[in-house]
Each structure stands twice: as C-alpha cells, then as structure tokens.
Design a protein around this motif. Structure first.
Motif: not given
Length: 85
Positions: A1-30
């Motif tokens: 799970t990635l609650d919140r990731f922020t990367a800044s470079w050259e005064n520009q910012t990108v944010t990301a959130t998400g979750a990946v399950s590596l267990r079970g047959a379905a392995r949901p991604l969001n």
C-alpha cells in the motif's frame, strides 16, 4: 500500500497513491497518479533540453484499477498556454 508518495524535481511535483495485493488469485490493483500545472519549459530545462523552445503548463491524471492479470487504465492530459517556437 502506498498511502501517499510525493516526488519533486525542478519545482514540479507528482503525487501517487495506491495499493497492490500480491496474495490470492485476484491480486487487485488500485493506483492514482497526479501532476498539476507542470511547467514544460522548466521540465525541459532540467533535462538539459532548454534549446527546445516549448512553453505552457501540463497536468496529468492517471488511474489504474482491476487486477494484475487484467488491469485497466485511464489517463487524462491537459495543457494551457502551450506554445512552441
């Protein structure tokens, strides 16, 4: 799970959130990525390509869902004040 990731470079910012399950047959991604009002000129300058004369701002939103075996993605890219000279 990635609650919140922020990367800044050259005064520009990108944010990301998400979750990946590596267990079970379905392995949901969001996951969600967002970059607002990125200066194209400043980004090119930081990449040592200031000779490419492009100006304006761009915003990006990306959403990935589904499963690892069957992912879906939606992207939206928009720009304002775009000029190339």
């Amino acid at each position: 799970t990635l609650d919140r990731f922020t990367a800044s470079w050259e005064n520009q910012t990108v944010t990301a959130t998400g979750a990946v399950s590596l267990r079970g047959a379905a392995r949901p991604l969001n996951a969600h990525l967002q970059a607002d009002r990125i200066s194209i000129a400043q980004l090119l300058n930081g990449l040592n390509h200031a000779s490419i004369r492009v100006d304006g701002t761009a915003s990006l939103r990306a959403d990935v869902a589904g499963t690892l075996e069957d992912p879906t993605a939606q992207f939206r890219l928009s720009g304002t004040g775009l000029e190339a000279y």
